[in-house]
Design a protein around this motif. Structure first.
Motif, PDB file in Angstrom:
ATOM      1  N   MET A   1     -32.700  67.086 -15.801  1.00 38.09           N
ATOM      2  CA  MET A   1     -31.860  68.232 -16.083  1.00 38.09           C
ATOM      3  C   MET A   1     -31.832  68.479 -17.586  1.00 38.09           C
ATOM      4  SD  MET A   1     -28.607  67.857 -13.545  1.00 38.09           S
ATOM      5  CE  MET A   1     -28.194  69.585 -13.500  1.00 38.09           C
ATOM      6  N   PRO A   2     -31.794  69.725 -17.991  1.00 36.61           N
ATOM      7  CA  PRO A   2     -31.754  70.011 -19.424  1.00 36.61           C
ATOM      8  C   PRO A   2     -30.387  69.660 -20.019  1.00 36.61           C
ATOM      9  CG  PRO A   2     -31.659  72.034 -18.161  1.00 36.61           C
ATOM     10  CD  PRO A   2     -31.904  70.924 -17.188  1.00 36.61           C
ATOM     11  N   ASN A   3     -30.371  69.480 -21.337  1.00 36.34           N
ATOM     12  CA  ASN A   3     -29.128  69.158 -22.029  1.00 36.34           C
ATOM     13  C   ASN A   3     -28.292  70.393 -22.300  1.00 36.34           C
ATOM     14  OD1 ASN A   3     -29.791  66.475 -22.085  1.00 36.34           O
ATOM     15  ND2 ASN A   3     -30.782  66.600 -24.071  1.00 36.34           N
ATOM     16  N   HIS A   4     -28.935  71.557 -22.360  1.00 34.72           N
ATOM     17  CA  HIS A   4     -28.239  72.803 -22.643  1.00 34.72           C
ATOM     18  C   HIS A   4     -28.608  73.849 -21.599  1.00 34.72           C
ATOM     19  CE1 HIS A   4     -28.109  70.802 -26.571  1.00 34.72           C
ATOM     20  NE2 HIS A   4     -26.928  71.392 -26.650  1.00 34.72           N
ATOM     21  N   TYR A   5     -27.667  74.747 -21.333  1.00 33.65           N
ATOM     22  CA  TYR A   5     -27.857  75.776 -20.328  1.00 33.65           C
ATOM     23  C   TYR A   5     -27.535  77.139 -20.925  1.00 33.65           C
ATOM     24  CZ  TYR A   5     -27.517  71.739 -17.243  1.00 33.65           C
ATOM     25  OH  TYR A   5     -27.709  70.542 -16.650  1.00 33.65           O
ATOM     26  N   SER A   6     -28.227  78.160 -20.448  1.00 34.73           N
ATOM     27  CA  SER A   6     -27.923  79.527 -20.852  1.00 34.73           C
ATOM     28  C   SER A   6     -26.808  80.057 -19.959  1.00 34.73           C
ATOM     29  CB  SER A   6     -29.161  80.406 -20.720  1.00 34.73           C
ATOM     30  OG  SER A   6     -29.503  80.568 -19.353  1.00 34.73           O
ATOM     31  N   LEU A   7     -26.283  81.217 -20.311  1.00 37.22           N
ATOM     32  CA  LEU A   7     -25.247  81.845 -19.506  1.00 37.22           C
ATOM     33  C   LEU A   7     -25.769  82.134 -18.101  1.00 37.22           C
ATOM     34  CD1 LEU A   7     -22.426  83.159 -19.337  1.00 37.22           C
ATOM     35  CD2 LEU A   7     -23.461  85.239 -20.195  1.00 37.22           C
ATOM     36  N   LYS A   8     -26.992  82.581 -18.013  1.00 35.97           N
ATOM     37  CA  LYS A   8     -27.588  82.892 -16.712  1.00 35.97           C
ATOM     38  C   LYS A   8     -27.721  81.633 -15.849  1.00 35.97           C
ATOM     39  CE  LYS A   8     -31.631  85.018 -14.632  1.00 35.97           C
ATOM     40  NZ  LYS A   8     -32.914  85.669 -14.859  1.00 35.97           N
ATOM     41  N   GLN A   9     -28.131  80.522 -16.453  1.00 35.26           N
ATOM     42  CA  GLN A   9     -28.269  79.281 -15.701  1.00 35.26           C
ATOM     43  C   GLN A   9     -26.919  78.772 -15.214  1.00 35.26           C
ATOM     44  OE1 GLN A   9     -30.302  77.176 -18.826  1.00 35.26           O
ATOM     45  NE2 GLN A   9     -32.255  77.212 -17.701  1.00 35.26           N
ATOM     46  N   VAL A  10     -25.896  78.875 -16.048  1.00 33.82           N
ATOM     47  CA  VAL A  10     -24.556  78.446 -15.648  1.00 33.82           C
ATOM     48  C   VAL A  10     -24.056  79.316 -14.498  1.00 33.82           C
ATOM     49  CG1 VAL A  10     -22.155  78.227 -16.409  1.00 33.82           C
ATOM     50  CG2 VAL A  10     -23.993  77.476 -17.899  1.00 33.82           C
ATOM     51  N   ALA A  11     -24.320  80.605 -14.573  1.00 36.51           N
ATOM     52  CA  ALA A  11     -23.912  81.514 -13.500  1.00 36.51           C
ATOM     53  C   ALA A  11     -24.588  81.147 -12.183  1.00 36.51           C
ATOM     54  CB  ALA A  11     -24.236  82.953 -13.890  1.00 36.51           C
ATOM     55  N   GLU A  12     -25.859  80.805 -12.228  1.00 35.73           N
ATOM     56  CA  GLU A  12     -26.579  80.418 -11.014  1.00 35.73           C
ATOM     57  C   GLU A  12     -26.014  79.137 -10.412  1.00 35.73           C
ATOM     58  OE1 GLU A  12     -30.686  80.180 -12.115  1.00 35.73           O
ATOM     59  OE2 GLU A  12     -30.886  82.354 -12.306  1.00 35.73           O
ATOM     60  N   VAL A  13     -25.708  78.162 -11.259  1.00 33.03           N
ATOM     61  CA  VAL A  13     -25.165  76.891 -10.776  1.00 33.03           C
ATOM     62  C   VAL A  13     -23.780  77.105 -10.162  1.00 33.03           C
ATOM     63  CG1 VAL A  13     -24.316  74.630 -11.512  1.00 33.03           C
ATOM     64  CG2 VAL A  13     -26.509  75.464 -12.349  1.00 33.03           C
TER      65      VAL A  13
END
Length: 73
Positions: A1-13
């Motif tokens: 898993m990556p250490n940082h997430y974009s807004l789009k990735q957080v929304a998907e999760v």
């Protein structure tokens, strides 16, 4: 898993649209991520966990779910 997430990735999760996360941040329901690159938010694992926790609980805001029907006079 990556250490940082974009807004789009957080929304998907979290299973919500990105604008809902932005709204929650701007209204203080979720803490603003400290890290930014080119003025874009970078969410850490802790930020992701807090967003998931916030969107996992039901909101009491807004219109009631079971609104009483209008009575005809």
């Amino acid at each position: 898993m990556p250490n940082h997430y974009s807004l789009k990735q957080v929304a998907e999760v979290c299973g919500v649209k990105a604008h809902r996360i932005s709204y929650a941040i701007s209204n203080g329901f979720i803490a603003e991520p400290i890290e930014r690159i080119t003025n874009r938010r970078l969410f850490t694992e802790a930020d992701l966990r807090s967003a998931k926790l916030y969107f996992a609980t039901n909101s009491k805001l807004g219109r009631p779910a079971n609104k009483e029907p209008k009575k005809d006079d």
